[in-house]
Design a protein around this motif. Structure first.
Motif, PDB file in Angstrom:
ATOM      1  N   THR A 173       2.052   7.949   1.137  1.00  0.00           N
ATOM      2  CA  THR A 173       2.068   9.373   0.773  1.00  0.00           C
ATOM      3  C   THR A 173       0.972  10.144   1.486  1.00  0.00           C
ATOM      4  O   THR A 173       1.182  11.281   1.915  1.00  0.00           O
ATOM      5  N   ARG A 174      -0.192   9.534   1.603  1.00  0.00           N
ATOM      6  CA  ARG A 174      -1.278  10.231   2.306  1.00  0.00           C
ATOM      7  C   ARG A 174      -0.925  10.455   3.762  1.00  0.00           C
ATOM      8  O   ARG A 174      -1.107  11.544   4.313  1.00  0.00           O
ATOM      9  N   ARG A 175      -0.410   9.411   4.410  1.00  0.00           N
ATOM     10  CA  ARG A 175      -0.062   9.546   5.824  1.00  0.00           C
ATOM     11  C   ARG A 175       1.115  10.503   6.006  1.00  0.00           C
ATOM     12  O   ARG A 175       1.198  11.210   7.023  1.00  0.00           O
ATOM     13  N   ARG A 232       0.849  -1.196   0.000  1.00  0.00           N
ATOM     14  CA  ARG A 232       0.000   0.000   0.000  1.00  0.00           C
ATOM     15  C   ARG A 232       0.879   1.239   0.000  1.00  0.00           C
ATOM     16  O   ARG A 232       0.891   2.018   0.954  1.00  0.00           O
ATOM     17  N   ASN A 263      -0.641   7.219 -10.555  1.00  0.00           N
ATOM     18  CA  ASN A 263      -1.063   7.580  -9.196  1.00  0.00           C
ATOM     19  C   ASN A 263      -0.432   8.889  -8.753  1.00  0.00           C
ATOM     20  O   ASN A 263      -0.121   9.074  -7.571  1.00  0.00           O
ATOM     21  N   SER A 264      -0.253   9.782  -9.706  1.00  0.00           N
ATOM     22  CA  SER A 264       0.350  11.077  -9.363  1.00  0.00           C
ATOM     23  C   SER A 264      -0.542  11.895  -8.443  1.00  0.00           C
ATOM     24  O   SER A 264      -0.065  12.811  -7.770  1.00  0.00           O
ATOM     25  N   SER A 265      -1.839  11.596  -8.404  1.00  0.00           N
ATOM     26  CA  SER A 265      -2.722  12.337  -7.505  1.00  0.00           C
ATOM     27  C   SER A 265      -2.374  12.102  -6.043  1.00  0.00           C
ATOM     28  O   SER A 265      -2.723  12.924  -5.182  1.00  0.00           O
ATOM     29  N   HIS A 266      -1.681  10.975  -5.737  1.00  0.00           N
ATOM     30  CA  HIS A 266      -1.299  10.702  -4.354  1.00  0.00           C
ATOM     31  C   HIS A 266      -0.007  11.396  -3.958  1.00  0.00           C
ATOM     32  O   HIS A 266       0.237  11.627  -2.768  1.00  0.00           O
ATOM     33  N   THR A 267       0.840  11.688  -4.936  1.00  0.00           N
ATOM     34  CA  THR A 267       2.152  12.271  -4.623  1.00  0.00           C
ATOM     35  C   THR A 267       2.228  13.766  -4.867  1.00  0.00           C
ATOM     36  O   THR A 267       3.170  14.415  -4.403  1.00  0.00           O
ATOM     37  N   TRP A 277       0.650   3.999  -1.712  1.00  0.00           N
ATOM     38  CA  TRP A 277      -0.027   5.299  -1.857  1.00  0.00           C
ATOM     39  C   TRP A 277      -0.624   5.763  -0.537  1.00  0.00           C
ATOM     40  O   TRP A 277      -0.850   6.959  -0.350  1.00  0.00           O
ATOM     41  N   GLU A 278      -0.843   4.828   0.378  1.00  0.00           N
ATOM     42  CA  GLU A 278      -1.261   5.253   1.710  1.00  0.00           C
ATOM     43  C   GLU A 278      -0.093   5.883   2.463  1.00  0.00           C
ATOM     44  O   GLU A 278      -0.289   6.721   3.351  1.00  0.00           O
TER      45      GLU A 278
END
Length: 1297
Positions: free
Chosen positions: A326-328, A321, A379-383, A323-324
């Motif tokens: 980057t969110r965290r 996971r 998944n650039s929206s996560h970074t 991409w989680e």
């Protein structure tokens, strides 16, 4: 372990559950490899306490030699060093050896386990065939195992297992291995579950003591992390992540409580000043350095957060996971900034920016090492959030260290840079070999101005490209605004302007007024530096009208415009700007309000303009461009006003004012109102007892309310290049206007020299060489100038014109462009049926025209046509109201054929009104109006509404031909009159006596007084008379009421076959004071006056009965009697009398019971030969059966003429309104004479046309002809007979008539 490679890898934990091995170590060493390989192959179901879901796990173990030091000491709660199972290995098969050494070793081993309260142990006896061959006197295997079980496993026999030939590849060996491994997994899992549960209970107990003074979060952190390590050891990464999340939440709650004033003592160690800001370290599975600091309570807030996040990152990568992460990470960075403020930690300026920048790049590079390029792009929206945050922090560091200033950094800025780089410490070994490490990037960016600009632009463009890729145009424009500020600081306004324009678009689309004003000020600065005069003036106008700026700022930008207008007065170059930022058009009002005037009339236009400038502005000229069109204008009378497109001059508003919609703030985007909230109540009830658990509100259309608007909509400031003045257009203009802040009213005079439609197109305000232009005036505003043809209208004053009474008709002459001169007159053709009554004094009024009212337009009608019944169907259009000018007496001269009416003098565009009294005579005969036809010959159908309104009234159309002085053609005017009465007559008989009845019905809405009724015969017969049976001579009849009159006929000799009668009566309105009565006549004809036959019937009960009874047959006797000799009229009736000496005629009788009271048995109809002689009688008997009890009426008896097939019907249609006989029931097939005598009529419902001459199937058919009214008198009509019910009836049915 640490990695020395440039690319980071994912590490696994080396910790495994510890299992000690005692006994024969050589034996165990020979089995070690097989045991470590086969143990984790099969999963085991792990059932945990507290209702947690079971899981399948693969067990591994770290087999070590048994030592007493490995046994847990009192108070040691470490799980990673805890031995979960103890195994004793032996391959002894000799009893003496067992007693000599092995038994003592097992006893010593168990005593140590009991000393340390260890219950998890296992004894393994290895059997080998080779030892059996070497030892011939050994006991059987079972004897050693039994001894061990008896000595050590009395109550736990399963704690001793046998492993047979483990090194051989046989089925027996595999079965033994399988049983052993199953037992080993089971015991190991049981021990693990029990000890882990005990550890969790101890951990909960420790957590519950967190309110005690001596409790330490760092100690508890190490305990719960031990549990996380155990879960990670079992590869249960989700459970391990939960432990770190709980620690994260617990620490966050303590920090929030500290900010609220409820601080814990142990938080003091985290409030120390910040001395190191080297960022996150995610390239190690465990950062032992920071873990030791936490263990000894020496870690700072950033150290704790960094270590905690690195462990979470490792577990999330194990769970695939990334991409989680980057969110965290983004949440962590913002949380740390807030927590440092809450804990009031002393942080050097710029230190936190360095830590955030390094942490963002560390997370991004860690993710890049785990994913390929395709995954990163998808998944650039996560970074993109981390890229943006890193860009902001680098920009902040650049401002702090003087790297953005035009002159570069000074000595103070260089000292700050050195201090910040000193807090980073030495670069970590994991990134030392990487050329793009976060440490090197930050150090390089802060080293020089050029290097900073390079890195900052690289990060900014990377973030903007990502935002555009994922469709977040708004965020990309916000980044662009940050770039614009950077370029402005660098002194490069050309690059900054485009980014600022994009930012304004976003702010306008979302309605952010203050950012719009701030960004426009920056745009104005750029445009001024670039020398873009027109753009700068337009932006200055927007800023001068922006209420979100201070008065001084608004006046400054307004003065910029006025200064430019004054300086460029002699250059001759006009600068055209959009008026929306200078002033707003609020209201426009015409005088007269209808905005419709004739040629040469005065029309004024009042304009309300709201100035948005903060100071008064003097306008050299204010002009409105007007577009002239002939198509929509025209001449009234033929095409009518508004014959084209409808005018939009605000007629619906009070006073004819056109209100313009309130505009948005200057340059803002017109926002559509959001949809209405659709809220519904939501209740959560218990499924068992229906108790309400919770309630709330749910929005059903949240997808519409939160829908994102299109960021690509053009929201630019109105471009000056798209505004242009129309060439060659007419102008409404005024000079030297002082425009004050707020509303200003300006008056214009509109041109009206030519007829047509004038449309207001543009509004232009001129200040020096600057013109503010409103390119389109919307809604469309028009006024009309007309040249009207003369018109004549004739209309009644009442709703309906009543025939027979004097009626007033109004004549209206609209002069239009014609001037009525002396001697002009209207020539009306006279009609005998509708004369014009003389009046003692007839006056005419001359009226002038002013705006305001409405009149019916007669577009499409012939000139001067005035058909009254079309008046209500015409649309109403604005037309001038009237004011009285003069009133004169008309001169009316009448001759035999023409009535001449002299018109008074009247100038053009005036109205002449006068009234005449006409009288339409009521015709004596029945009125049958000719069908009205159109000019193309097709019949004209009246509208449904008219037919419904005047239902039952007979209309008379009277036409008048009028010659007008302004036209060479005559005009035909039709007036419709309504006859108020409707009359009908009937002939009544009583034996041979005859009566005439006349019914007069008032079908109008008026009440009348009736008098002098009379009925006369138009033939002069002395032998026949009429005796009146009427009482009153005068009588009042109300609306919709009928009056009946009756006369008895007397004669001395036989009356003629037909009589012509005339009914006369006089009437006048009931409320009239005059005694003048108008006559009304009704002509009709009477036929067949003599009574030829008398029919009677008698019903007798059955023999022996005194009364008729239901269900019993009764006798019906029908008698037909001839009352007179044959008359001349009968002789002329072909076929009615048989040739021969007998002199008979054929009659057909028919007994019908329409009420279903009687059942006719047998023959119900037949043909009789009736002698033509006075008092000749023919009787017919038949049987009938009553169906009900009570006084039943006699059945109906009908008598008709029976004509031979060669005879033609002699019946004539009743055109005088006489009452018709009932329908005659005829045979549905032809009958011969014999068949008619012996057969009954079966079909009674068929009706055959009496006037038809057709023959059925080619055969000659006899015909039936009914008698005329009064020729047959039924004496039994209305008679009844008493019928009693039968004795055996249980239900009594009584017919009451």
């Amino acid at each position: 372990m640490e990695s020395h490679e440039e690319k980071p890898i994912i590490y696994t934990m080396e910790n495994k559950p510890i299992v000690t091995c005692a006994g024969d170590q050589t034996l165990f060493s020979s089995l070690y490899n097989s045991l470590t390989q086969q143990l984790p192959r099969e999963p085991m179901e792990w059932r945990r306490s507290y209702g947690r879901a079971p899981k399948m796990i693969h067990l591994e173990a770290n087999f070590v030699q048994f030592k007493e030091d490995l046994l847990p000491k009192e108070g040691n709660k470490a799980l990673l060093t805890f031995p979960f199972l103890h195994i004793f290995w032996t391959d002894c098969c000799d009893t003496e050896a067992y007693k000599a050494s092995v038994k003592e070793d097992i006893v010593r081993w168990q005593s140590l386990l009991r000393l340390h309260s260890t219950l998890d142990w296992l004894i393994v006896v290895v059997e080998s065939d080779a030892k059996k061959k070497n030892k011939t006197n050994i006991l059987p295997r079972t004897s050693i195992v039994d001894k061990i079980r008896n000595d050590f496993c009395n109550k736990q026999s399963d704690r001793c297992v046998v492993l047979s030939d483990p090194l051989k590849d046989s089925s027996r060996s595999q079965e033994s291995w399988s049983s052993f491994l199953t037992k080993l997994r089971t015991l190991l899992l049981m021990s693990f579950t029990r000890n882990l549960g005990r550890f969790e209970d101890d951990m909960r107990t420790l957590r519950e003591k967190r309110t005690e003074p001596g409790w330490s979060f760092c100690d508890y952190f190490m305990v719960q992390e031990e549990l996380a390590f155990v879960f990670e050891m079992l590869q249960q990464f989700e459970d391990a992540l939960v432990q770190y999340d709980e620690l994260d939440a617990l620490f966050t709650q303590y920090v929030l409580n500290f900010g609220a004033g409820d601080g814990a003592n142990w938080l003091g160690s985290f409030c120390q000043p910040l001395r190191s800001w080297n960022g996150l370290l995610l390239r190690r599975p465990i950062d032992m350095e920071k873990r030791e600091q936490i263990q000894h309570s020496q870690a700072s807030l950033l150290d704790l957060r960094s270590y905690l996040f690195s462990r979470q990152c490792t577990l999330l990568l194990f769970l695939l996971r990334p991409w989680e992460v980057t969110r965290r990470a983004l949440e962590l960075l913002h949380t740390c900034v807030q927590e440092l403020r809450l804990l009031e930690v002393s942080v050097p300026q710029g230190a936190l920016d360095c830590w955030v920048f390094l942490s963002c790049l560390e997370v991004l590079q860690r993710i890049e090492g785990c994913c390929d390029r395709a995954q990163l792009e998808a998944n650039s929206s996560h970074t993109v959030g981390l890229w943006t945050y890193a860009t902001e922090k680098l920009k902040s560091l650049g401002y702090l260290c003087g790297l953005v200033a035009k002159n570069g950094p000074n000595s103070e800025d260089l000292n700050k840079t050195v201090d910040l780089l000193g807090g980073l410490g030495a670069e970590r070994p994991e990134t030392a070999s990487s050329l793009q490490s976060p440490y090197k990037k930050l150090k390089e960016a802060l080293s020089s101005v050029e290097s900073f600009e390079k890195h900052y632009l690289e990060l900014s463009h990377t973030a903007m490209d990502m935002y555009r890729t994922i469709g977040r145009t708004r965020s990309a424009r916000l980044m662009g605004k940050s770039l614009a500020e950077f370029y402005m600081r660098k002194g490069d306004p050309k690059r900054a302007e485009s980014f600022l324009q994009d930012s304004v678009k976003s702010y306008l689309s979302e309605g952010w007024a203050l950012p719009v004003a701030h960004t426009r000020k920056q745009m104005a600065e750029c445009q001024k530096l670039l020398g873009q005069t027109e753009d700068y003036l337009q932006t200055s106008a927007l800023l001068a009208s922006d209420s979100h700026l201070t008065d001084s700022e608004r006046k400054h930008f307004c003065q910029e415009i006025l200064s430019f207008a004054g300086q460029s007065a002699g250059t001759g170059h006009k600068v055209i700007l959009n008026m929306s930022s200078f002033a707003q058009l609020r209201q426009l009002q015409f005088r007269p309000a209808a905005a419709v005037v004739h040629v040469g009339a005065s029309l004024q236009l009042e304009l309300r303009l709201r100035s948005l400038m903060p100071v008064p502005v003097r306008l050299e000229q204010l002009a409105i461009t007007v577009h002239f069109s002939l198509e929509k204008g025209g001449t009234w009378g033929r095409a009518g006003p508004g014959g084209g497109a409808p005018r939009r001059t605000g007629q619906g508003s009070p006073g004819g004012a056109v209100q313009f919609p309130g505009e948005s703030p200057p340059g803002s985007h017109p926002r559509t109102p959001p949809p209405t909230l659709e809220l519904y109540e939501m209740q959560d009830r218990s499924p068992s007892d229906g108790v309400l658990n919770s309630t709330g509100v749910v929005c059903k259309n949240v997808h519409l309310l939160l829908r994102r608007q299109d960021s690509a909509v053009s929201l630019d400031t109105p471009s000056v290049n798209t505004i242009a003045m129309e060439d060659g257009a007419q102008l409404l203009k005024t000079h030297d206007v002082s425009l004050l802040p707020g509303n200003n009213d300006i008056l214009f005079t509109a041109p009206s020299q030519e007829p047509g439609t004038y449309t207001l197109r543009q509004l232009c305000a001129t200040v020096g060489q600057v013109q503010f232009v409103l390119p389109h005036i919307y809604p469309i505003v028009q006024y009309e100038v007309y040249s009207q043809e003369p018109q004549l209208t004739v209309e009644p004053l009442a709703d309906n014109l009543v025939a027979g009474l004097p009626q007033t008709v109004k004549f209206t002459v609209v002069t239009g462009h014609y001037s009525i001169k002396r001697g002009d007159a209207l020539q009306l053709s006279n009609s005998d049926s509708m004369p014009i009554l003389p009046a003692p004094r007839c006056t005419a009024r001359v009226l002038s025209s002013t705006a305001g009212e409405s009149r019916p337009a007669r577009g499409g009608l012939p000139l001067l046509s005035a058909t009254v019944h079309n008046l209500h169907d015409l649309p109403c259009l604005p037309f001038p109201s009237t004011e009285l000018v003069t009133e004169t007496v008309l001169s009316i001269q009448s001759s035999e054929k023409v009535t001449s009416i002299s018109l008074p003098l009247a100038p053009p565009y005036h109205t002449v009104e006068f009234q005449l009294v006409v009288l339409c005579h009521v015709p004596a005969g029945p009125v049958r109006p000719d069908p009205e036809r159109l000019t193309n010959g097709e019949p004209w159908h009246r509208p449904r509404s008219r037919l419904r309104t005047h239902s039952g009234m007979i209309t008379l159309d009277q036409k008048i031909s009028i010659d007008c002085p302004w036209s060479i053609y005559s005009t035909l005017v039709a007036l419709t009159f309504y006859i108020p009465f409707k009359a009908k007559h009937s002939l009544l008989s009583a034996g041979k006596r005859k009566y005439v009845q006349v019914c007069l019905q008032n079908v109008s809405d008026m009440n009348f007084q009736l008098a002098e009724q009379s009925l006369i015969l138009q033939q002069r017969l002395t032998t026949l008379g009429l005796r009146s049976l009427n009482g009153q001579t005068k009588q009042r009849v109300y609306s919709k009421q009928s009056v009946f009159y009756l006369w008895e006929m007397t004669w001395s000799i036989e009356p003629p076959p037909s009589l012509q009668c005339l009914f006369s009566i006089s009437f006048c309105p009931a409320d009239s004071q005059s005694s003048h009565f108008t006559p009304y006549h009704y002509e009709f004809q009477l036929d067949s006056l003599s009574t030829l036959y008398s029919v009677s019937a008698d019903i007798q009960p059955a023999s022996g009965e005194s009364h008729c009874k239901t269900g019993s047959l009764c006798g019906l006797e029908v008698s037909i009697t001839r009352l007179s000799e044959v008359s001349e009229a009968e002789k002329q009736d072909e076929g009615s009398v048989e040739c021969g000496s007998s002199g008979t005629t054929k009659l057909m009788y028919e007994v019908v019971d329409n009420s279903s009271n009687w059942a006719v048995c047998g023959k119900s109809s037949g043909i009789v030969f009736m002698p033509i002689a006075a008092q000749a009688t023919h009787k017919v008997r038949m049987e009938v059966m009553p169906l009900f009890a009570g006084n039943l009426p006699f059945p109906s008896i009908k008598v008709s003429k029976y004509l031979p097939h060669q005879a033609l019907p002699a019946i004539q249609p009743d055109t005088d309104g006489c009452l018709e006989n009932d329908n005659i029931s005829l045979l549905d097939k032809g009958l011969t004479d014999d068949q008619a005598d012996t057969s009954s009529i079966r079909s009674r419902g068929s009706v055959v046309s009496l006037g038809s001459g057709e023959q059925q199937r080619g055969l000659p058919m006899p015909r039936l002809e009914p008698f005329g009214p009064g020729q047959v008198f039924n004496r039994s009509q209305g008679c009844q007979v008493l019928v009693l019910p039968s004795k055996d009836d249980h239900v009594l049915e009584v017919n009451v008539t």
